[in-house]
Design a protein around this motif. Structure first.
Motif, PDB file in Angstrom:
ATOM      1  N   LEU A   1      30.910  40.093  48.823  1.00 38.90           N
ATOM      2  CA  LEU A   1      30.562  41.443  49.695  1.00 38.90           C
ATOM      3  C   LEU A   1      29.635  40.811  50.454  1.00 38.90           C
ATOM      4  N   HIS A   2      28.937  40.051  49.787  1.00 39.32           N
ATOM      5  CA  HIS A   2      27.487  39.833  50.713  1.00 39.32           C
ATOM      6  C   HIS A   2      27.654  39.305  52.202  1.00 39.32           C
ATOM      7  N   ARG A   3      28.480  38.100  52.333  1.00 37.61           N
ATOM      8  CA  ARG A   3      28.354  36.957  52.540  1.00 37.61           C
ATOM      9  C   ARG A   3      29.653  37.506  53.962  1.00 37.61           C
ATOM     10  N   ASP A   4      30.131  38.696  53.731  1.00 39.13           N
ATOM     11  CA  ASP A   4      31.190  38.917  54.524  1.00 39.13           C
ATOM     12  C   ASP A   4      31.474  40.422  55.247  1.00 39.13           C
ATOM     13  N   ASP A   5      30.888  41.019  56.091  1.00 43.24           N
ATOM     14  CA  ASP A   5      31.102  42.352  56.042  1.00 43.24           C
ATOM     15  C   ASP A   5      31.910  42.527  57.057  1.00 43.24           C
ATOM     16  N   SER A   6      33.060  42.117  56.834  1.00 39.14           N
ATOM     17  CA  SER A   6      34.231  42.756  57.246  1.00 39.14           C
ATOM     18  C   SER A   6      35.075  43.162  55.955  1.00 39.14           C
ATOM     19  N   LEU A   7      34.838  42.466  54.645  1.00 41.94           N
ATOM     20  CA  LEU A   7      35.976  43.009  53.903  1.00 41.94           C
ATOM     21  C   LEU A   7      35.709  44.074  53.323  1.00 41.94           C
ATOM     22  N   GLY A   8      37.281  44.700  52.978  1.00 38.24           N
ATOM     23  CA  GLY A   8      36.783  46.444  52.242  1.00 38.24           C
ATOM     24  C   GLY A   8      36.641  46.112  50.817  1.00 38.24           C
ATOM     25  N   GLY A   9      36.589  44.646  50.780  1.00 38.36           N
ATOM     26  CA  GLY A   9      37.159  44.722  48.812  1.00 38.36           C
ATOM     27  C   GLY A   9      37.340  43.555  48.379  1.00 38.36           C
ATOM     28  N   ALA A  10      36.759  42.843  47.177  1.00 37.75           N
ATOM     29  CA  ALA A  10      37.385  41.531  46.632  1.00 37.75           C
ATOM     30  C   ALA A  10      37.864  41.940  45.029  1.00 37.75           C
ATOM     31  N   PHE A  11      38.881  41.247  44.459  1.00 39.60           N
ATOM     32  CA  PHE A  11      39.722  41.108  43.568  1.00 39.60           C
ATOM     33  C   PHE A  11      39.923  39.618  43.017  1.00 39.60           C
ATOM     34  N   SER A  12      40.172  39.548  41.943  1.00 39.11           N
ATOM     35  CA  SER A  12      40.143  38.314  41.077  1.00 39.11           C
ATOM     36  C   SER A  12      41.927  38.141  40.438  1.00 39.11           C
ATOM     37  N   SER A  13      41.849  36.824  39.625  1.00 34.96           N
ATOM     38  CA  SER A  13      42.537  36.464  38.987  1.00 34.96           C
ATOM     39  C   SER A  13      42.007  37.295  37.288  1.00 34.96           C
ATOM     40  N   TYR A  14      43.364  37.283  36.791  1.00 37.36           N
ATOM     41  CA  TYR A  14      42.515  37.956  35.336  1.00 37.36           C
ATOM     42  C   TYR A  14      43.482  37.268  34.018  1.00 37.36           C
ATOM     43  N   ILE A  15      43.107  37.357  32.400  1.00 37.33           N
ATOM     44  CA  ILE A  15      43.572  36.253  31.850  1.00 37.33           C
ATOM     45  C   ILE A  15      43.817  38.394  30.555  1.00 37.33           C
ATOM     46  N   LYS A  16      44.950  37.572  30.680  1.00 32.41           N
ATOM     47  CA  LYS A  16      46.068  38.939  30.344  1.00 32.41           C
ATOM     48  C   LYS A  16      46.275  38.721  28.733  1.00 32.41           C
ATOM     49  N   VAL A  17      45.827  39.752  27.253  1.00 35.78           N
ATOM     50  CA  VAL A  17      45.951  39.150  26.842  1.00 35.78           C
ATOM     51  C   VAL A  17      46.772  39.905  25.653  1.00 35.78           C
ATOM     52  N   ASN A  18      48.135  39.763  25.240  1.00 34.19           N
ATOM     53  CA  ASN A  18      48.857  40.312  24.571  1.00 34.19           C
ATOM     54  C   ASN A  18      49.382  39.696  22.856  1.00 34.19           C
ATOM     55  N   GLY A  19      48.717  40.372  22.019  1.00 35.80           N
ATOM     56  CA  GLY A  19      48.636  40.125  20.869  1.00 35.80           C
ATOM     57  C   GLY A  19      47.963  38.076  20.716  1.00 35.80           C
ATOM     58  N   ARG A  20      49.240  37.452  20.701  1.00 34.08           N
ATOM     59  CA  ARG A  20      48.919  36.124  20.802  1.00 34.08           C
ATOM     60  C   ARG A  20      48.970  35.314  21.442  1.00 34.08           C
ATOM     61  N   ARG A  21      49.817  35.651  22.517  1.00 29.90           N
ATOM     62  CA  ARG A  21      49.765  35.613  23.148  1.00 29.90           C
ATOM     63  C   ARG A  21      49.042  35.379  25.010  1.00 29.90           C
TER      64      ARG A  21
END
Length: 312
Positions: free
Chosen positions: A119-139
């Protein structure tokens, strides 16, 4: 009365660079882990606002066991739901950038640092998001499925799939208010609905590296099929005009609604699956599940559950 202020005092009085909002309701067993993951960030210039959505467990004691001055605690008298609790948290914030965390998830230590740098590098960005690791039990799995994500057309990707996990999202507050915040009338997929509205008016950036660990815990609404159906219908009601401009998206949403109806025991979903199949006859998913719908709702659910187990 003291009237002289040191440089250290001035730094303390400045607004933090980012406000982190955690809504929580009766998650005392998980909340401490979530808070620790925020306090352990390599980027330290933040405030952490915990909005206690009328919990009846030991949530308050858990929050107050942390002595970090960056933590604010706000307990609500009545349960308003996660979406409105987040809206309240944003209203309490003093920063121009907002990050969201869930009370049962964990941030990786460099999460804020990497998102704030974007966000600091690009003032035109309204927001950012990322991938994530989904944990469900042992999966464990990395989300979202990037084969269905087109960064050159994020808006259409958002309309097709829910690709934004709320705890991955960092957003400029002015953009959040411009789109109207979270829809407090939705019990589920508030993040998806917000992401669609954000991507329609603002530039978003996705970080491929998974920066959040999302834990599926007991009592999660994600297992509630009726809430899944009502949320889908609400999203289509709000964004159907944009969805129907694309024949592929229209077929996908016919399938989504038909599938949800059948899994809720409503056989009228079969007609929607048939309409989806006629618009996209090359989709093996549409073919298999339409055929299974001919054996009634129970047969459909059995095939659906089997395919889900295979995928996992």
């Amino acid at each position: 009365m003291r009237t002289d202020f040191s440089f250290a005092d001035a730094v303390v009085l400045e607004a933090p660079k980012v406000s982190v909002v955690i809504p929580t309701h009766n998650r005392a067993n998980d909340l401490g882990r979530s808070i620790r993951s925020v306090l352990s960030q390599s980027f330290v210039d933040f405030e952490l606002i915990v909005v206690d959505d009328a919990s009846t467990d030991s949530t308050e004691n858990i929050v107050k066991s942390f002595s970090d001055p960056r933590i604010q605690y706000q307990k609500l008298d009545n349960n308003v739901g996660g979406a409105e609790a987040r809206n309240i948290g944003v209203g309490l914030s003093s920063s121009e950038i907002i990050a969201f965390q869930d009370s049962d998830d964990e941030w990786r230590p460099e999460k804020l640092e990497k998102m704030m740098a974007l966000l600091h590098r690009d003032d035109s960005l309204g927001g950012a998001f990322s991938s994530y690791i989904k944990v469900n039990g042992r999966r464990c799995s990395i989300m979202p499925n990037l084969s269905e994500f087109d960064e050159s057309n994020i808006f259409e990707s958002m309309l097709k799939r829910n690709v934004v996990g709320t705890p991955t999202l960092v957003i400029r507050k002015k953009v959040f208010y411009e789109v109207g915040g979270f829809d407090s009338g939705m019990k589920r997929y508030q993040d998806w609905d917000l992401a669609i509205r954000l991507s329609k008016i603002s530039k978003l950036k996705m970080v491929l590296e998974p920066l959040v660990i999302a834990n599926t815990t007991e009592g999660s609404i994600s297992s509630d099929v009726s809430s899944h159906l009502s949320a889908l219908l609400r999203i289509y009601e709000k964004h159907g005009a944009d969805i129907d401009r694309s024949p592929k998206l229209r077929a996908e949403w016919l399938f989504k609604r038909g599938d949800a109806l059948l899994r809720c025991g409503d056989s009228s979903g079969r007609a929607l699956l048939f309409r989806a199949l006629t618009r996209n006859p090359v989709s093996y998913k549409f073919v298999i599940l339409f055929v299974s719908s001919l054996f009634g709702c129970s047969g459909y659910r059995a095939v659906y559950d089997y395919l889900l187990r295979l995928r996992n």
